[in-house]
Design a protein around this motif. Structure first.
Motif, mmCIF file in Angstrom:
data_model
loop_
_atom_site.group_PDB
_atom_site.id
_atom_site.type_symbol
_atom_site.label_atom_id
_atom_site.label_comp_id
_atom_site.label_asym_id
_atom_site.label_seq_id
_atom_site.Cartn_x
_atom_site.Cartn_y
_atom_site.Cartn_z
ATOM 1 N N MET A 130 -56.924 -35.185 -14.575
ATOM 2 C CA MET A 130 -55.749 -35.263 -15.455
ATOM 3 C C MET A 130 -54.494 -35.290 -14.594
ATOM 4 O O MET A 130 -54.385 -34.547 -13.622
ATOM 5 C CB MET A 130 -55.723 -34.070 -16.413
ATOM 6 N N SER A 131 -53.548 -36.116 -14.946
ATOM 7 C CA SER A 131 -52.331 -36.274 -14.157
ATOM 8 C C SER A 131 -51.462 -35.033 -14.247
ATOM 9 O O SER A 131 -51.610 -34.196 -15.143
ATOM 10 C CB SER A 131 -51.549 -37.488 -14.653
ATOM 11 N N THR A 132 -50.505 -34.941 -13.293
ATOM 12 C CA THR A 132 -49.576 -33.812 -13.294
ATOM 13 C C THR A 132 -48.748 -33.791 -14.567
ATOM 14 O O THR A 132 -48.488 -32.723 -15.149
ATOM 15 C CB THR A 132 -48.654 -33.909 -12.072
ATOM 16 N N THR A 133 -48.356 -34.974 -15.038
ATOM 17 C CA THR A 133 -47.578 -35.059 -16.274
ATOM 18 C C THR A 133 -48.377 -34.525 -17.455
ATOM 19 O O THR A 133 -47.857 -33.768 -18.284
ATOM 20 C CB THR A 133 -47.152 -36.511 -16.540
ATOM 21 N N ALA A 134 -49.638 -34.911 -17.537
ATOM 22 C CA ALA A 134 -50.484 -34.446 -18.634
ATOM 23 C C ALA A 134 -50.689 -32.940 -18.564
ATOM 24 O O ALA A 134 -50.700 -32.248 -19.595
ATOM 25 C CB ALA A 134 -51.828 -35.173 -18.595
ATOM 26 N N PHE A 135 -50.846 -32.411 -17.360
ATOM 27 C CA PHE A 135 -51.004 -30.960 -17.202
ATOM 28 C C PHE A 135 -49.746 -30.245 -17.657
ATOM 29 O O PHE A 135 -49.807 -29.231 -18.375
ATOM 30 C CB PHE A 135 -51.322 -30.626 -15.747
ATOM 31 N N THR A 136 -48.595 -30.751 -17.254
ATOM 32 C CA THR A 136 -47.323 -30.154 -17.654
ATOM 33 C C THR A 136 -47.158 -30.177 -19.170
ATOM 34 O O THR A 136 -46.682 -29.208 -19.779
ATOM 35 C CB THR A 136 -46.155 -30.898 -16.990
ATOM 36 N N THR A 137 -47.577 -31.293 -19.786
ATOM 37 C CA THR A 137 -47.509 -31.402 -21.245
ATOM 38 C C THR A 137 -48.403 -30.366 -21.910
ATOM 39 O O THR A 137 -48.020 -29.732 -22.903
ATOM 40 C CB THR A 137 -47.919 -32.819 -21.694
ATOM 41 N N ALA A 138 -49.618 -30.194 -21.371
ATOM 42 C CA ALA A 138 -50.541 -29.210 -21.933
ATOM 43 C C ALA A 138 -49.959 -27.805 -21.850
ATOM 44 O O ALA A 138 -50.069 -27.016 -22.805
ATOM 45 C CB ALA A 138 -51.872 -29.276 -21.192
ATOM 46 N N ILE A 139 -49.320 -27.473 -20.733
ATOM 47 C CA ILE A 139 -48.716 -26.151 -20.589
ATOM 48 C C ILE A 139 -47.584 -25.965 -21.597
ATOM 49 O O ILE A 139 -47.432 -24.898 -22.218
ATOM 50 C CB ILE A 139 -48.204 -25.959 -19.147
ATOM 51 N N ALA A 140 -46.768 -27.000 -21.778
ATOM 52 C CA ALA A 140 -45.671 -26.920 -22.742
ATOM 53 C C ALA A 140 -46.200 -26.733 -24.162
ATOM 54 O O ALA A 140 -45.643 -25.951 -24.956
ATOM 55 C CB ALA A 140 -44.810 -28.179 -22.660
ATOM 56 N N GLN A 141 -47.266 -27.434 -24.504
ATOM 57 C CA GLN A 141 -47.857 -27.281 -25.839
ATOM 58 C C GLN A 141 -48.455 -25.893 -26.017
ATOM 59 O O GLN A 141 -48.346 -25.297 -27.093
ATOM 60 C CB GLN A 141 -48.919 -28.369 -26.042
ATOM 61 N N ALA A 142 -49.084 -25.380 -24.963
ATOM 62 C CA ALA A 142 -49.639 -24.024 -25.032
ATOM 63 C C ALA A 142 -48.535 -23.000 -25.237
ATOM 64 O O ALA A 142 -48.721 -21.991 -25.942
ATOM 65 C CB ALA A 142 -50.426 -23.718 -23.761
ATOM 66 N N ARG A 143 -47.361 -23.244 -24.654
ATOM 67 C CA ARG A 143 -46.230 -22.330 -24.849
ATOM 68 C C ARG A 143 -45.825 -22.286 -26.314
ATOM 69 O O ARG A 143 -45.534 -21.217 -26.870
ATOM 70 C CB ARG A 143 -45.060 -22.783 -23.979
ATOM 71 N N ASP A 144 -45.814 -23.450 -26.964
ATOM 72 C CA ASP A 144 -45.509 -23.491 -28.403
ATOM 73 C C ASP A 144 -46.567 -22.744 -29.204
ATOM 74 O O ASP A 144 -46.258 -22.041 -30.181
ATOM 75 C CB ASP A 144 -45.425 -24.936 -28.884
ATOM 76 N N LEU A 145 -47.825 -22.899 -28.821
ATOM 77 C CA LEU A 145 -48.912 -22.242 -29.547
ATOM 78 C C LEU A 145 -48.829 -20.729 -29.440
ATOM 79 O O LEU A 145 -49.208 -20.010 -30.374
ATOM 80 C CB LEU A 145 -50.257 -22.743 -29.025
ATOM 81 N N LEU A 146 -48.364 -20.239 -28.321
ATOM 82 C CA LEU A 146 -48.183 -18.794 -28.173
ATOM 83 C C LEU A 146 -47.160 -18.262 -29.164
ATOM 84 O O LEU A 146 -47.231 -17.109 -29.600
ATOM 85 C CB LEU A 146 -47.764 -18.464 -26.739
ATOM 86 N N ARG A 147 -46.214 -19.095 -29.555
ATOM 87 C CA ARG A 147 -45.233 -18.684 -30.564
ATOM 88 C C ARG A 147 -45.806 -18.767 -31.975
ATOM 89 O O ARG A 147 -45.463 -17.977 -32.847
ATOM 90 C CB ARG A 147 -43.974 -19.549 -30.454
ATOM 91 N N LEU A 206 -57.204 -31.908 -26.886
ATOM 92 C CA LEU A 206 -56.942 -31.923 -25.454
ATOM 93 C C LEU A 206 -58.188 -32.319 -24.685
ATOM 94 O O LEU A 206 -58.151 -33.166 -23.778
ATOM 95 C CB LEU A 206 -56.455 -30.543 -25.008
ATOM 96 N N ALA A 207 -59.319 -31.735 -25.045
ATOM 97 C CA ALA A 207 -60.573 -32.043 -24.360
ATOM 98 C C ALA A 207 -61.011 -33.479 -24.595
ATOM 99 O O ALA A 207 -61.628 -34.095 -23.715
ATOM 100 C CB ALA A 207 -61.670 -31.087 -24.821
ATOM 101 N N ALA A 208 -60.694 -34.027 -25.769
ATOM 102 C CA ALA A 208 -61.091 -35.400 -26.070
ATOM 103 C C ALA A 208 -60.405 -36.395 -25.140
ATOM 104 O O ALA A 208 -60.926 -37.495 -24.909
ATOM 105 C CB ALA A 208 -60.775 -35.742 -27.527
ATOM 106 N N ASP A 209 -59.265 -36.014 -24.597
ATOM 107 C CA ASP A 209 -58.533 -36.901 -23.684
ATOM 108 C C ASP A 209 -59.002 -36.776 -22.235
ATOM 109 O O ASP A 209 -58.544 -37.531 -21.378
ATOM 110 C CB ASP A 209 -57.033 -36.604 -23.753
ATOM 111 N N LEU A 210 -59.892 -35.831 -21.971
ATOM 112 C CA LEU A 210 -60.393 -35.640 -20.610
ATOM 113 C C LEU A 210 -61.573 -36.555 -20.329
ATOM 114 O O LEU A 210 -62.515 -36.618 -21.120
ATOM 115 C CB LEU A 210 -60.835 -34.188 -20.402
#
Length: 395
Positions: free
Chosen positions: A1-18, A32-36
């Motif tokens: 997975m690209s660095t951009t995709a990883f960064t996006t996943a982290i940002a989405q996880a931050r929203d989910l924590l809220r 997320l897994a379907a895109d891997l």
């Protein structure tokens, strides 16, 4: 997975924590897994493990909860086949299988439309993220990939908010089954769930193709009120869940099976939910035939209905004009040995069955068009298959 995709996943996880929503988080992890790609799984998990942030840990926990590499196919039998149905039940070209845009119900969005409830559970809640069901089965990426999701998440749940532990921990509240369309070319299996704390009720709906053998072609997770738009009958949840697992397993055995583009992103959650239902029935038969009580009081009617039941097999919901023609003008002359009374009673039996299956005008009209030809077709020995000729010679 690209660095951009990883960064996006982290940002989405931050929203989910809220959001503090187990359901929203599980659905996100499945997408997320379907895109891997298969060769991206291990590096992505490694990157998450090394990152160390709460967002990365949530991603690991969510992926382990849905365990995307888990599969409905038993590890002891992974041989693919190329046929979705026996040759004796081959269907006309007019009843082709589903296309890539097949949906279990029209006009509805993907699973992400389910609105979560807010509120964080207590950190004292016990029990690890389970993923909802047995994970000892082989996955599409192999047992090594299946265990990688769980191994990578080892120990992270204890560091996360209490609501995370509820992922995969659901209670099934009901099951429904029935036609997705007037002719039953697809069936819908629906199961309702809520989490163990009673929150986030949701509905899993799986579209099961009948034309090509009964494989799962689409699935959505929606609000429970989505059931109001579906004409389904209530059934035992264990039976419905068994049909869901059977349908996914069949699809795994068919090379090149046509499914919707959206199915891979919902599949892990669908399998997890189906496995979480107690008292599973495998294989799960369709009892439509056994509930039929409208057999005409005619000589030969029982004999005729037995042949009809043999033809519809384990897909009795599917009854269309093309299938009427297939049965009356092709299958019966080719495969069935009937007495004169059975042949004479067959039109009335088929009419009764057609009324039972919804009394659709096009179906009834097709019966009237094809039934008069049946005696002549049954008398034409050139139409009989080799098996039928051998069987008749033994009588």
């Amino acid at each position: 997975m690209s660095t951009t995709a990883f960064t996006t996943a982290i940002a989405q996880a931050r929203d989910l924590l809220r959001w503090c929503s187990p359901l929203r988080t599980e659905l996100w992890a499945a997408r997320l897994a379907a895109d891997l790609e298969p060769d991206e799984v291990e590096p992505f998990l490694q990157q998450l493990s090394e990152d160390g942030r709460t967002e990365a840990q949530l991603t690991l926990a969510a992926l382990a909860a849905v365990d995307p590499a888990a599969d409905a196919r038993p590890a002891s039998d992974t041989r693919p086949t190329t046929e979705a149905r026996p040759a004796s039940d081959a269907q006309p070209a007019s009843e082709a299988g589903p296309t890539s845009d097949t949906r279990p119900a029209s006009g509805e969005g993907p699973a992400s439309h389910v609105e979560p409830v807010s509120g964080e559970g207590s950190a004292s809640e016990v029990g690890p993220v389970s993923g909802g069901g047995g994970r000892g089965e082989a996955g599409s990426q192999g047992p090594e990939a299946a265990s990688a999701y769980v191994r990578a998440a080892g120990g992270v749940v204890e560091t996360l908010p209490g609501w995370v532990r509820r992922m995969g921990r659901v209670v099934c509240e009901g099951g429904w089954y029935g036609k997705a369309d007037p002719y039953g070319e697809q069936a819908l299996a629906a199961l309702s769930f809520r989490y163990e704390n009673g929150k986030e009720p949701h509905l899993l709906v799986v579209a099961i193709d009948q034309v090509n053998g009964g494989l799962a072609v689409d699935a959505v997770v929606e609000e429970v009120k989505f059931l109001d738009d579906l004409d389904l009958r209530a059934e035992e949840p264990g039976m419905v869940a068994g049909r869901v697992l059977d349908a996914f397993e069949l699809g795994d055995r068919i090379m090149g099976a046509l499914v919707t583009d959206t199915l891979p992103a919902v599949r892990p959650v669908a399998l997890s939910r189906a496995r979480a239902v107690p008292d599973l029935v495998r294989p799960a038969p369709d009892d439509t035939i056994s509930r039929f009580r409208e057999l005409p009081d005619l000589p030969g009617a029982r004999e005729a209905f037995e042949k009809l039941a043999e033809f519809v097999g384990d897909r009795p919901l599917w009854w269309s004009p093309a299938r009427v023609t297939q049965f009356l003008t092709y299958w019966l002359p080719r495969e069935a040995i009937l007495s004169e009374a059975g042949i004479a009673a067959m039109p009335e039996v088929v009419r009764a069955w057609s009324r039972y299956c919804g009394a659709h005008p096009a179906v009834l009209a097709q019966v009237e068009a094809d039934a008069p030809r049946l005696p002549a077709l049954m008398a034409d020995e050139s139409l009989a298959s080799l098996g039928k000729r051998i069987a008749k010679n033994r009588l």
